[in-house]
Each structure stands twice: as structure tokens, then as C-alpha cells.
Design an enzyme around this catalytic site. Structure first.
Site, PDB file in Angstrom:
ATOM      1  N   GLU A 157      -4.548   1.279  -9.867  1.00 27.31           N
ATOM      2  CA  GLU A 157      -4.161   2.652  -9.546  1.00 27.31           C
ATOM      3  C   GLU A 157      -2.845   2.900 -10.272  1.00 27.31           C
ATOM      4  O   GLU A 157      -1.808   2.351  -9.898  1.00 27.31           O
ATOM      5  CB  GLU A 157      -4.005   2.829  -8.038  1.00 27.31           C
ATOM      6  CG  GLU A 157      -3.570   4.226  -7.628  1.00 27.31           C
ATOM      7  CD  GLU A 157      -3.272   4.339  -6.138  1.00 27.31           C
ATOM      8  OE1 GLU A 157      -2.777   5.411  -5.736  1.00 27.31           O
ATOM      9  OE2 GLU A 157      -3.501   3.375  -5.388  1.00 27.31           O
ATOM     10  N   ASP A 175       4.811   9.959  -1.456  1.00 29.41           N
ATOM     11  CA  ASP A 175       5.426   8.698  -1.845  1.00 29.41           C
ATOM     12  C   ASP A 175       6.713   8.449  -1.067  1.00 29.41           C
ATOM     13  O   ASP A 175       7.560   9.325  -0.926  1.00 29.41           O
ATOM     14  CB  ASP A 175       5.735   8.700  -3.352  1.00 29.41           C
ATOM     15  CG  ASP A 175       4.475   8.696  -4.191  1.00 29.41           C
ATOM     16  OD1 ASP A 175       3.458   8.184  -3.701  1.00 29.41           O
ATOM     17  OD2 ASP A 175       4.514   9.203  -5.327  1.00 29.41           O
TER      18      ASP A 175
END
Length: 275
Positions: A54, A65
Site C-alpha cells: 500500500e 492519517d
């Protein structure tokens, strides 16, 4: 490299199932600590046992994030990383044979051009995308472009997702379903909550697609736990942390890559032990 090859991600899950184990998905952002440094770290990750890569496309507003990944992404952006650099990284990593998915927010795809992004990603050997902020209701243009170029489209579900939402997401997803183990941003956790197993079971009730769990896994022991109930284990923050810690301490790129290799080996052993 030409057009993407449909089914590469599915093939990895099928092969792992025959081996009686879960798939290990490893995340690192492109461009950190440099473009070439990221390529070396990603290759080390694959060599140490990651099955699917990924690859993060650095973006200025990474809404899911956590602080570790944000630090790395911010540094990559300050270093001038571009979408062209990301595609070059895809090409280098895909050459290892590991299916390489680009994790990207929607804005960079839209700015690059939907059709152009799909074509360029396929030409680089990419296997598809993970798009955390693309609602299924608005995914039509991307799904059409991705389909034309043989790319998988992975979408996220969360413990808060209703059964109707799960059916909608899994009805358009391909490759696998990304099950977020908890609400909130990415980051390592002391344990991966029971909500993750419940979510996996709910997803399996509406689709035959493999289900991979992400957000929170930090070591081989946790990977083994998740591998006991999921088809795949996704690890990001812990791996990125290896590079960030090396940069912060001044130990340098090679030390960071060595740490990535060591942690990946531990995680790979975990997914084999836990299934």
C-alpha cells in the site's frame, strides 16, 4: 508496462488461503525519507514478507492519517515529491512482483485527471487504489476508469458502518475490503479492539471479497491475533515509524530500512502463526 492485470490482488489472497494464512499488507508513503529511499524501504519490506504493498501518495490534508504518518508525508511534500515520483515508485515496487496499490485521497486523482491517473497507474504496473475519502455514491467516474485499465478499487468500512452501507461499499469494491479496526486516525494501539472481529464478520455476511483489517497493528503478536479472524492484516504506522525514528535520531536511511526489514519479518511470522 502496459495495462494493469485484473485479479493480482485476488490471486494473492487465494494463494495465502491455500497456505492457511492471512495476507500481509504493508504501507509506506512515497518520497520518504526521499524518493529513492522510499523505494529501497519498500523493496526491503517486500523481501521481508509483505504480500501486497500500500503506497501512500503524499497529500497536504491527510484526514485519516495519525501524527507519525503525517510527519513522514509532510517531509515528503517539503522535499518536493510529485505524482510523477509516486508513479515511478509504483513502477519500481511493482517490479518486485508484489501487487502495489496506491492509497490516495480523491483530490490528487481529480487534479491529475481521472482517466489519466488510471492510465498512468496501470502503465506503471499498479494494481489499483485505496481511496479513504471517496464516497461510493460519487465513485462512478473512478470505477469506470479503473475498470477500463484493469485496476482494483479498495474502499474502507468502519465499525460504525450500517449494514446498508456495508452492502453498498462491497457492491462496488474489488480486490479486498479494508476494515478499519476502530474509529479515528491511524496509529499503533496496545490492542486491536473486539470491534474489528465483529466488523469482519458483518462484512463477510454481505460479500465474498477478502476482508483485511488495518489501523492499530504494531507487531507480530498483534498481527497473529488479527490473522486469526481476518483474511489480511494491514500495517502502516509501525512501519513508517521505523523510518521516522531513524530520521529523528540521526541514525540515517540505512538504519531505518533495516528496522523496516526487521519489523516486517516479525509481522510476516505473525500472520503465518495466527491463521
Amino acid at each position: 508496462m502496459g495495462q494493469g492485470t485484473p485479479g493480482r490482488v485476488a490471486d494473492v489472497f487465494a494463494a495465502a488461503r491455500k497456505e492457511g494464512r492471512a495476507v500481509l499488507v504493508g504501507y509506506l508513503p512515497a518520497g520518504y525519507p526521499s524518493v529513492d529511499g522510499a523505494i529501497d524501504a519498500l523493496r526491503a519490506m517486500v523481501e521481508a514478507g509483505v504480500d501486497i504493498v500500500e503506497l501512500g501518495l503524499p497529500y497536504s490534508d491527510p484526514t485519516i492519517d495519525g501524527p507519525v504518518i503525517q510527519e513522514a508525508v509532510d517531509a515528503a511534500l517539503r522535499g518536493g515529491v510529485t505524482t510523477a515520483d509516486v508513479l515511478r515508485t509504483v513502477e519500481a515496487v511493482a517490479a518486485t512482483g508484489a501487487p502495489t496499490l496506491v492509497m490516495t485521497y480523491w483530490n490528487p486523482i481529480e487534479r491529475h485527471g481521472v482517466e489519466r491517473f488510471a492510465a498512468d497507474l496501470a502503465a506503471a504496473g499498479g494494481a489499483g487504489t485505496i481511496t479513504p475519502d471517496l464516497p461510493p455514491e460519487e465513485a462512478g467516474p473512478w470505477l469506470e476508469a479503473a475498470g477500463r485499465h484493469g485496476l482494483d478499487s479498495v474502499f474502507l468500512v468502519a465499525p460504525s458502518s450500517s449494514d446498508a452501507r456495508l452492502r453498498r461499499v462491497t457492491g462496488i469494491a474489488s480486490g479486498f475490503v479494508y476494515a478499519a479496526s476502530l474509529m479515528g486516525v491511524t496509529g499503533v494501539r496496545e490492542s486491536v479492539g473486539a470491534a474489528a472481529e465483529g466488523l469482519v464478520n458483518r462484512v463477510r455476511g454481505v460479500t465474498d471479497l477478502p476482508v483485511a483489517v488495518g489501523l492499530g497493528v504494531r507487531d507480530g503478536a498483534q498481527a497473529a491475533t488479527v490473522a486469526g479472524f481476518a483474511d489480511g492484516v494491514i500495517v502502516g504506522t509501525a512501519l513508517v515509524g521505523c523510518l521516522v525514528d531513524a530520521e529523528r535520531s540521526g541514525a540515517g536511511r540505512e538504519a531505518g530500512i533495516a528496522a523496516v526489514r526487521k519489523l516486517t519479518a516479525d509481522l510476516a511470522a505473525g500472520v503465518r502463526a495466527g491463521s
